[in-house]
Enzyme design. Sequence first.
Site, PDB file in Angstrom:
ATOM      1  N   CYS A  39      17.574 -59.772  83.747  1.00 56.33           N
ATOM      2  CA  CYS A  39      16.863 -58.518  84.019  1.00 56.33           C
ATOM      3  C   CYS A  39      17.083 -57.521  82.880  1.00 56.33           C
ATOM      4  O   CYS A  39      18.190 -57.009  82.700  1.00 56.33           O
ATOM      5  CB  CYS A  39      17.365 -57.960  85.346  1.00 56.33           C
ATOM      6  SG  CYS A  39      16.826 -56.296  85.745  1.00 56.33           S
ATOM      7  N   CYS A  42      18.209 -54.063  83.909  1.00 58.65           N
ATOM      8  CA  CYS A  42      19.624 -54.103  84.292  1.00 58.65           C
ATOM      9  C   CYS A  42      20.513 -53.952  83.065  1.00 58.65           C
ATOM     10  O   CYS A  42      21.535 -53.252  83.096  1.00 58.65           O
ATOM     11  CB  CYS A  42      19.947 -55.414  85.001  1.00 58.65           C
ATOM     12  SG  CYS A  42      19.069 -55.639  86.554  1.00 58.65           S
TER      13      CYS A  42
END
Length: 120
Positions: A39, A42
């Site tokens: 991600c 993230c």
Amino acid sequence: MAEEGQVIACRDRRTWLHQMSEGPESNKLIVVGFTASGCEPCKFMAPVLDELAKKFTNVIFMMVDVDELKLVAEDCGVDSTPTFIFMKEGGIVDTFVGAANKEELQKLTETHATVVVAVA
């Protein structure tokens, strides 16, 4: 438990359960960042969480990879990453999803770190 100013990486259920038992006893706010290894948002938010941990030493910060701890993510109602949950005295008091507004994450941390929870 990690030293003040550090983010605790929860890589197994044992660590998660330990932190969940320690947090409520300390009456501290717990901020849990749920991430996934692939991600990109993230990855953008990881250093933000590190900065917040250094700034708010009265808060417990944890990072959970949803691929490593799927059941924990499910139990917390996480269905996208990054998701940040704010816990106080064993319960979720707020949730923040996404990486678009790191200032909002700081604002929520500040708000919940100073809120006194009444005991019934």
